[in-house]
Design an enzyme around this catalytic site. Structure first.
Site, PDB file in Angstrom:
ATOM      1  N   ARG A 120       0.847  -1.197   0.000  1.00 15.60           N
ATOM      2  CA  ARG A 120       0.000   0.000   0.000  1.00 15.60           C
ATOM      3  C   ARG A 120       0.876   1.238   0.000  1.00 15.60           C
ATOM      4  O   ARG A 120       0.948   1.980   0.968  1.00 15.60           O
ATOM      5  CB  ARG A 120      -0.974  -0.092   1.150  1.00 15.60           C
ATOM      6  CG  ARG A 120      -1.882  -1.271   0.859  1.00 15.60           C
ATOM      7  CD  ARG A 120      -2.931  -1.425   1.825  1.00 15.60           C
ATOM      8  NE  ARG A 120      -4.195  -0.985   1.294  1.00 15.60           N
ATOM      9  CZ  ARG A 120      -5.320  -1.131   1.962  1.00 15.60           C
ATOM     10  NH1 ARG A 120      -5.315  -1.653   3.148  1.00 15.60           N
ATOM     11  NH2 ARG A 120      -6.449  -0.728   1.438  1.00 15.60           N
ATOM     12  N   GLN A 125      -1.390   3.005  -5.593  1.00 18.54           N
ATOM     13  CA  GLN A 125      -2.753   3.393  -5.202  1.00 18.54           C
ATOM     14  C   GLN A 125      -3.796   3.108  -6.293  1.00 18.54           C
ATOM     15  O   GLN A 125      -4.909   2.691  -5.988  1.00 18.54           O
ATOM     16  CB  GLN A 125      -2.805   4.875  -4.842  1.00 18.54           C
ATOM     17  CG  GLN A 125      -2.737   5.066  -3.340  1.00 18.54           C
ATOM     18  CD  GLN A 125      -2.620   6.511  -2.927  1.00 18.54           C
ATOM     19  OE1 GLN A 125      -2.720   7.414  -3.748  1.00 18.54           O
ATOM     20  NE2 GLN A 125      -2.405   6.730  -1.656  1.00 18.54           N
ATOM     21  N   ASP A 128      -5.058  -0.413  -6.113  1.00 12.98           N
ATOM     22  CA  ASP A 128      -5.432  -0.887  -4.775  1.00 12.98           C
ATOM     23  C   ASP A 128      -6.900  -1.299  -4.708  1.00 12.98           C
ATOM     24  O   ASP A 128      -7.777  -0.510  -4.354  1.00 12.98           O
ATOM     25  CB  ASP A 128      -5.117   0.224  -3.766  1.00 12.98           C
ATOM     26  CG  ASP A 128      -5.280  -0.237  -2.346  1.00 12.98           C
ATOM     27  OD1 ASP A 128      -5.801  -1.348  -2.135  1.00 12.98           O
ATOM     28  OD2 ASP A 128      -4.900   0.510  -1.432  1.00 12.98           O
ATOM     29  N   SER A 131      -8.772  -1.140  -1.308  1.00 12.42           N
ATOM     30  CA  SER A 131      -9.338   0.168  -0.968  1.00 12.42           C
ATOM     31  C   SER A 131     -10.608   0.452  -1.758  1.00 12.42           C
ATOM     32  O   SER A 131     -11.598   0.912  -1.192  1.00 12.42           O
ATOM     33  CB  SER A 131      -8.331   1.287  -1.249  1.00 12.42           C
ATOM     34  OG  SER A 131      -7.307   1.250  -0.295  1.00 12.42           O
ATOM     35  N   TYR A 225      -1.295  -0.099   9.158  1.00 15.35           N
ATOM     36  CA  TYR A 225      -2.314  -1.020   9.659  1.00 15.35           C
ATOM     37  C   TYR A 225      -2.265  -1.083  11.183  1.00 15.35           C
ATOM     38  O   TYR A 225      -1.276  -0.699  11.803  1.00 15.35           O
ATOM     39  CB  TYR A 225      -2.056  -2.428   9.133  1.00 15.35           C
ATOM     40  CG  TYR A 225      -2.356  -2.613   7.672  1.00 15.35           C
ATOM     41  CD1 TYR A 225      -3.667  -2.586   7.215  1.00 15.35           C
ATOM     42  CD2 TYR A 225      -1.343  -2.834   6.761  1.00 15.35           C
ATOM     43  CE1 TYR A 225      -3.958  -2.779   5.879  1.00 15.35           C
ATOM     44  CE2 TYR A 225      -1.621  -3.030   5.409  1.00 15.35           C
ATOM     45  CZ  TYR A 225      -2.936  -2.995   4.987  1.00 15.35           C
ATOM     46  OH  TYR A 225      -3.220  -3.188   3.669  1.00 15.35           O
TER      47      TYR A 225
HETATM   48  P1  NAD Z   1      -8.102  -2.768   7.560  1.00 16.28           P
HETATM   49  O1  NAD Z   1      -9.262  -3.147   6.692  1.00 16.28           O
HETATM   50  O2  NAD Z   1      -7.017  -3.755   7.791  1.00 16.28           O
HETATM   51  O3  NAD Z   1      -8.687  -2.349   9.008  1.00 16.28           O
HETATM   52  C1  NAD Z   1      -9.752  -1.449   9.156  1.00 16.28           C
HETATM   53  C2  NAD Z   1      -9.510  -0.579  10.350  1.00 16.28           C
HETATM   54  O4  NAD Z   1      -9.727  -1.318  11.558  1.00 16.28           O
HETATM   55  C3  NAD Z   1      -8.103   0.000  10.460  1.00 16.28           C
HETATM   56  O5  NAD Z   1      -8.172   1.408  10.442  1.00 16.28           O
HETATM   57  C4  NAD Z   1      -7.604  -0.540  11.792  1.00 16.28           C
HETATM   58  O6  NAD Z   1      -6.745   0.375  12.464  1.00 16.28           O
HETATM   59  C5  NAD Z   1      -8.897  -0.749  12.525  1.00 16.28           C
HETATM   60  N1  NAD Z   1      -8.842  -1.615  13.718  1.00 16.28           N
HETATM   61  C6  NAD Z   1      -8.156  -2.778  13.906  1.00 16.28           C
HETATM   62  N2  NAD Z   1      -8.397  -3.257  15.144  1.00 16.28           N
HETATM   63  C7  NAD Z   1      -9.281  -2.407  15.742  1.00 16.28           C
HETATM   64  C8  NAD Z   1      -9.901  -2.370  17.014  1.00 16.28           C
HETATM   65  N3  NAD Z   1      -9.684  -3.298  17.937  1.00 16.28           N
HETATM   66  N4  NAD Z   1     -10.731  -1.332  17.277  1.00 16.28           N
HETATM   67  C9  NAD Z   1     -10.964  -0.349  16.368  1.00 16.28           C
HETATM   68  N5  NAD Z   1     -10.395  -0.331  15.157  1.00 16.28           N
HETATM   69  C10 NAD Z   1      -9.559  -1.346  14.840  1.00 16.28           C
HETATM   70  O7  NAD Z   1      -7.429  -1.434   7.072  1.00 16.28           O
HETATM   71  P2  NAD Z   1      -7.631  -0.606   5.737  1.00 16.28           P
HETATM   72  O8  NAD Z   1      -8.886   0.157   5.857  1.00 16.28           O
HETATM   73  O9  NAD Z   1      -7.483  -1.504   4.580  1.00 16.28           O
HETATM   74  O10 NAD Z   1      -6.396   0.397   5.742  1.00 16.28           O
HETATM   75  C11 NAD Z   1      -5.771   0.811   6.896  1.00 16.28           C
HETATM   76  C12 NAD Z   1      -4.696   1.828   6.610  1.00 16.28           C
HETATM   77  O11 NAD Z   1      -4.003   1.655   5.379  1.00 16.28           O
HETATM   78  C13 NAD Z   1      -5.233   3.229   6.561  1.00 16.28           C
HETATM   79  O12 NAD Z   1      -4.360   4.020   7.326  1.00 16.28           O
HETATM   80  C14 NAD Z   1      -5.145   3.653   5.165  1.00 16.28           C
HETATM   81  O13 NAD Z   1      -4.974   5.054   5.044  1.00 16.28           O
HETATM   82  C15 NAD Z   1      -3.911   2.924   4.738  1.00 16.28           C
HETATM   83  N6  NAD Z   1      -3.941   2.779   3.291  1.00 16.28           N
HETATM   84  C16 NAD Z   1      -2.887   3.255   2.561  1.00 16.28           C
HETATM   85  C17 NAD Z   1      -2.924   3.171   1.183  1.00 16.28           C
HETATM   86  C18 NAD Z   1      -1.807   3.684   0.332  1.00 16.28           C
HETATM   87  O14 NAD Z   1      -0.972   4.422   0.799  1.00 16.28           O
HETATM   88  N7  NAD Z   1      -1.759   3.291  -0.919  1.00 16.28           N
HETATM   89  C19 NAD Z   1      -3.989   2.580   0.540  1.00 16.28           C
HETATM   90  C20 NAD Z   1      -5.039   2.090   1.317  1.00 16.28           C
HETATM   91  C21 NAD Z   1      -4.991   2.205   2.693  1.00 16.28           C
END
Ligand code: NAD
Length: 380
Positions: A120, A125, A128, A131, A225
């Protein structure tokens, strides 16, 4: 180079890996789709033909003729048997639960790329798919809740009295959670959200929601993450969340840890503490669910509270889910095969990161770990 797109066979899967508009823009590739492959997402065979693609009725022949097979779900074993050695597959390979498919692809000499393993980074992006699909799930999850809730979302001042706004609690503010917050706000609800990564606090606030400050340590892991949390942490988190869950009309849970079962955030007792008519939509149901009462694939009513465990929510918005997915998958394809010719550079972070099988072997250490830990869980 010949690109093949088969109909998806997993029950309830309505997406298709390539849509006509995106097929029309691919240069250097010859696209063939299986007859009917786009039907459930709203794309006719004629639309593919108009986009310059061929339509093939014989699934086995199409699989055998494809240099690159694009799919949403992992290819079924029967199709893997028809692939040529040296063919390429791109899709969600789900190594944690689909070890048999991964092993079959390796044994067949197929080079497979898994979109879940895509690093990621900003360069990736546009590829992705996690996302793009999570964003659709967050949006649709709120609509599912609004549809079931016997209340308005917005505050309304009418001649017949004032209706207070619905209260929505979003647990997990990653991609799906942030889209859920934005959607609930657009519908006029008052929204609170919580995540174990305090880095999302400002994003939550900028969407007009309140970030819940719980007396808990941050659980930031690698790559943006969350890291896996201890049972002690989760018990404390559930205690602190009980009162906020009880105050909500709608709870949308999206918490996930990559490659692990979803953490348990809402117990049966917490659901019993919610008002009758309230709704919990568990968007983590594909990985076991964030709520103790979630039945993946089912909607249950417990003491007057609805617990919606619909799985594969992106597939319920199949047209846009397929359109975004097709762009993601073709961006990765063009990265792997610039000018229509496969040039695999295993020094490249994207290629190396998401390649699972190559040259008869499972080459991804992360995929191997996921497969082993899933096998270990089965043994327990
Ligand atoms: P994910 O689907 O793995 O998790 C969803 C959310 O659940 C996360 O925000 C995580 O912190 C949260 N979580 C885990 N345990 C928890 C708990 N016990 N209580 C409450 N929340 C909890 O994550 P995602 O949505 O796929 O992405 C997470 C991160 O990756 C984000 O910061 C996003 O900005 C980043 N991201 C970066 C890129 C990139 O740079 N290309 C692309 C996509 C996502």
């Amino acid at each position: 180079m010949k690109i093949g797109v088969l109909s998806e066979t997993v029950a309830g899967e309505r997406r298709v890996a390539l849509v006509p508009d995106v097929a029309a823009k691919l240069t250097g590739f010859e696209v063939t789709v299986q007859a009917g492959a786009g039907a459930a997402a709203g794309f006719t065979d004629d639309a593919y033909r108009e986009a310059g693609a061929a339509v093939e009725g014989d699934r086995a022949r199409l699989a055998g003729a494809s240099a690159v097979l694009l799919s949403v779900q992992p290819p079924p074993l029967a199709d893997v048997a028809n692939l040529r050695s040296g063919a390429v597959t791109i899709g969600f390979l789900q190594p944690a639960t689909q070890a048999a498919a991964v092993e079959a692809l390796a044994a067949r000499g197929v080079t497979s790329f898994s979109l879940e393993m895509l690093p990621r980074i900003s360069r990736a992006q546009s590829m992705d798919a996690l996302s793009s699909q999570a964003s659709l799930a967050g949006y649709k999850g709120v609509l599912m809740a609004a549809n079931r809730l016997g209340k308005f979302f917005p505050m309304l001042m009418t001649a017949a009295g004032t209706i207070p706004p619905a209260r929505v609690l979003v647990l997990g503010a990653g991609v799906a959670g942030l889209q859920a917050i934005a959607t609930a706000r657009r519908l006029g609800a008052v929204v609170e959200a919580y995540d174990v990564r305090p880095a999302v606090k400002e994003e939550v606030r900028s969407l007009g929601a309140t970030f819940l400050e719980l007396e808990l340590e941050a659980q930031e892991g690698q790559g943006g993450y969350a890291r896996e949390q201890s049972e002690e942490f989760l018990t404390r988190q559930r205690e602190l969340l009980t009162e906020r869950v009880a105050a909500a009309d709608v709870v949308v849970t999206t918490a996930a840890i990559p490659g692990r079962r979803a953490p348990l955030l809402v117990t049966a007792a917490m659901v019993r503490g919610m008002r009758r008519g309230s709704v919990l939509v568990d968007l983590a149901s594909d990985t076991g669910g964030n709520c103790e009462l979630t039945e993946p694939g089912e909607v249950c009513e417990v003491g007057g509270v609805w617990v919606d465990g619909t799985t594969n929510v992106p597939s319920t918005v199949p047209l846009h889910a397929s359109q975004l997915y097709a762009r993601n998958v073709t961006n990765l394809l063009e990265h792997l095969a610039p000018d229509g010719e496969l040039k695999l550079d295993f020094e490249d972070e994207i290629t190396k990161g998401c390649c699972v099988t190559y040259d008869g072997r499972v080459v991804s250490e992360r995929a191997k770990q996921l497969m082993e830990s899933a096998a270990e869980n089965m043994r327990r």
